[in-house]
Design a protein around this motif. Structure first.
Motif, PDB file in Angstrom:
ATOM      1  N   ILE A 128       0.866  -1.181   0.000  1.00  0.00           N
ATOM      2  CA  ILE A 128       0.000   0.000   0.000  1.00  0.00           C
ATOM      3  C   ILE A 128       0.901   1.229   0.000  1.00  0.00           C
ATOM      4  CG2 ILE A 128      -1.791   1.255   1.255  1.00  0.00           C
ATOM      5  CD1 ILE A 128      -2.705  -1.528   2.260  1.00  0.00           C
ATOM      6  N   ASN A 129       0.863   1.942  -1.109  1.00  0.00           N
ATOM      7  CA  ASN A 129       1.823   3.023  -1.329  1.00  0.00           C
ATOM      8  C   ASN A 129       1.230   4.414  -1.245  1.00  0.00           C
ATOM      9  OD1 ASN A 129       4.130   1.391  -1.792  1.00  0.00           O
ATOM     10  ND2 ASN A 129       3.291   0.860  -3.791  1.00  0.00           N
ATOM     11  N   GLY A 130       0.135   4.579  -0.576  1.00  0.00           N
ATOM     12  CA  GLY A 130      -0.376   5.932  -0.439  1.00  0.00           C
ATOM     13  C   GLY A 130      -1.862   5.984  -0.178  1.00  0.00           C
ATOM     14  N   GLN A 131      -2.324   7.212  -0.044  1.00  0.00           N
ATOM     15  CA  GLN A 131      -3.715   7.491   0.283  1.00  0.00           C
ATOM     16  C   GLN A 131      -4.681   6.925  -0.749  1.00  0.00           C
ATOM     17  OE1 GLN A 131      -4.270   9.202   3.113  1.00  0.00           O
ATOM     18  NE2 GLN A 131      -6.479   9.236   2.960  1.00  0.00           N
ATOM     19  N   LYS A 132      -4.314   6.985  -2.023  1.00  0.00           N
ATOM     20  CA  LYS A 132      -5.198   6.510  -3.086  1.00  0.00           C
ATOM     21  C   LYS A 132      -5.519   5.028  -2.901  1.00  0.00           C
ATOM     22  CE  LYS A 132      -5.614   5.962  -8.039  1.00  0.00           C
ATOM     23  NZ  LYS A 132      -4.892   5.547  -9.190  1.00  0.00           N
ATOM     24  N   GLU A 133      -4.518   4.223  -2.601  1.00  0.00           N
ATOM     25  CA  GLU A 133      -4.744   2.786  -2.428  1.00  0.00           C
ATOM     26  C   GLU A 133      -5.552   2.488  -1.169  1.00  0.00           C
ATOM     27  OE1 GLU A 133      -1.398   0.178  -3.152  1.00  0.00           O
ATOM     28  OE2 GLU A 133      -0.507   1.738  -4.412  1.00  0.00           O
ATOM     29  N   LEU A 134      -5.338   3.279  -0.129  1.00  0.00           N
ATOM     30  CA  LEU A 134      -6.122   3.101   1.088  1.00  0.00           C
ATOM     31  C   LEU A 134      -7.587   3.459   0.832  1.00  0.00           C
ATOM     32  CD1 LEU A 134      -5.934   2.252   4.041  1.00  0.00           C
ATOM     33  CD2 LEU A 134      -5.587   4.661   4.604  1.00  0.00           C
ATOM     34  N   LEU A 135      -7.827   4.506   0.058  1.00  0.00           N
ATOM     35  CA  LEU A 135      -9.203   4.882  -0.282  1.00  0.00           C
ATOM     36  C   LEU A 135      -9.863   3.832  -1.168  1.00  0.00           C
ATOM     37  CD1 LEU A 135      -8.836   8.729  -0.777  1.00  0.00           C
ATOM     38  CD2 LEU A 135      -9.825   7.497   1.175  1.00  0.00           C
ATOM     39  N   GLU A 136      -9.094   3.156  -2.015  1.00  0.00           N
ATOM     40  CA  GLU A 136      -9.633   2.046  -2.809  1.00  0.00           C
ATOM     41  C   GLU A 136     -10.062   0.901  -1.893  1.00  0.00           C
ATOM     42  OE1 GLU A 136      -6.473   1.164  -5.543  1.00  0.00           O
ATOM     43  OE2 GLU A 136      -6.892   2.931  -6.785  1.00  0.00           O
ATOM     44  N   GLU A 137      -9.295   0.646  -0.840  1.00  0.00           N
ATOM     45  CA  GLU A 137      -9.680  -0.380   0.142  1.00  0.00           C
ATOM     46  C   GLU A 137     -10.985   0.012   0.831  1.00  0.00           C
ATOM     47  OE1 GLU A 137      -8.235  -3.492   1.126  1.00  0.00           O
ATOM     48  OE2 GLU A 137      -7.289  -3.151  -0.815  1.00  0.00           O
ATOM     49  N   LYS A 138     -11.113   1.287   1.173  1.00  0.00           N
ATOM     50  CA  LYS A 138     -12.338   1.775   1.807  1.00  0.00           C
ATOM     51  C   LYS A 138     -13.526   1.585   0.879  1.00  0.00           C
ATOM     52  CE  LYS A 138     -13.653   5.696   1.174  1.00  0.00           C
ATOM     53  NZ  LYS A 138     -14.628   6.433   0.354  1.00  0.00           N
ATOM     54  N   GLU A 139     -13.366   1.898  -0.397  1.00  0.00           N
ATOM     55  CA  GLU A 139     -14.453   1.725  -1.365  1.00  0.00           C
ATOM     56  C   GLU A 139     -14.857   0.261  -1.476  1.00  0.00           C
ATOM     57  OE1 GLU A 139     -16.400   3.907  -2.890  1.00  0.00           O
ATOM     58  OE2 GLU A 139     -15.328   5.486  -1.811  1.00  0.00           O
ATOM     59  N   LYS A 140     -13.886  -0.621  -1.481  1.00  0.00           N
ATOM     60  CA  LYS A 140     -14.191  -2.056  -1.549  1.00  0.00           C
ATOM     61  C   LYS A 140     -14.945  -2.497  -0.297  1.00  0.00           C
ATOM     62  CE  LYS A 140     -11.887  -6.422  -2.686  1.00  0.00           C
ATOM     63  NZ  LYS A 140     -10.589  -7.021  -3.043  1.00  0.00           N
TER      64      LYS A 140
END
Length: 188
Positions: A168-180
Motif C-alpha cells: 500500500i503506497n499511499g492514500q489513493k490505495e487506502l481509499l480504494e480499500e475503503k471503497e471495496k
C-alpha cells in the motif's frame, strides 16, 4: 559496532512500521466516518498483549503486537441497538504459527445471523485474526485482494481479503480499500 547499528536500525524499522500502521488506521477511520461508520472501540486499537515473564517469542501474546484491529459499525445501527454487520480491519504483523508471513492488511465485512443490541461488548478484537489464521489455513487463503469467505460455528459470515501491508503506497490505495469495504458491506 556493526551489530549494534543493525539492531538499532531493526528496532527503528519496527517502530516506524507500527507508527505508519496507526496512521493508516486513522486515515481509514476518517474515510469510513464520511459514510456513517464509527469505530466500536473509540480511539483504542485492539491488540493482544502480555506482560508475562515466561512468554515465548512464538506464542500469540507478546510485547510486540501481533495485530492491530479496528471494528466499525454504522452509527445509526449502533444508536438503534440493531447492528447485524460490521466492517473489521486488521493489520497482522506476524502470527506464531507462520514463520514466513509478511505484514498483512486484512479487510472484512462480518455479517451476524441476527442483530446484536450491545455490539461494543459483543465484538472481540481477535475475531478476524482467528478467522483468517486459526479457523482457516493461511496457506490456503486467497491473497492480493481476492475475496475469501468463512462461516463460523456461530453462523457469522465473514467476507475478507488480504493485501501485503507494504504494497500500500499511499492514500489513493487506502481509499480504494475503503471503497471495496463499502461495496462488500452494501452488497452482501
Amino acid at each position: 559496532m556493526d551489530n549494534n547499528h543493525s539492531i538499532i536500525n531493526s528496532i527503528n524499522n519496527v517502530r516506524h512500521l507500527i507508527n505508519n500502521s496507526i496512521l493508516m488506521l486513522k486515515d481509514l477511520d476518517t474515510a469510513l466516518s464520511k459514510h456513517g461508520f464509527q469505530p466500536l472501540n473509540g480511539n483504542a486499537i485492539g491488540t493482544e498483549t502480555s506482560k508475562n515473564i515466561n512468554q515465548s517469542m512464538v506464542q500469540y501474546s507478546t510485547f510486540f503486537p501481533q495485530y492491530m484491529a479496528r471494528p466499525y459499525a454504522l452509527l445509526e445501527d449502533i444508536n438503534a441497538n440493531k447492528v447485524n454487520r460490521i466492517i473489521f480491519t486488521n493489520i497482522q504483523f506476524f502470527h506464531g504459527d507462520y514463520e514466513e508471513m509478511r505484514p498483512t492488511l486484512i479487510n472484512s465485512v462480518m455479517i451476524l445471523p441476527e442483530p446484536v443490541e450491545n455490539i461494543k461488548s459483543y465484538i472481540q478484537n481477535w475475531w478476524l485474526k482467528y478467522t483468517v489464521f486459526e479457523d482457516n489455513s493461511w496457506e490456503e487463503i486467497l491473497k492480493n485482494g481476492e475475496l475469501n469467505e468463512d462461516i463460523d460455528e456461530d453462523e457469522i459470515r465473514t467476507i475478507f481479503w488480504c493485501r501485503d501491508l507494504l504494497s500500500i503506497n499511499g492514500q489513493k490505495e487506502l481509499l480504494e480499500e475503503k471503497e471495496k469495504l463499502i461495496q462488500v458491506f452494501q452488497i452482501n
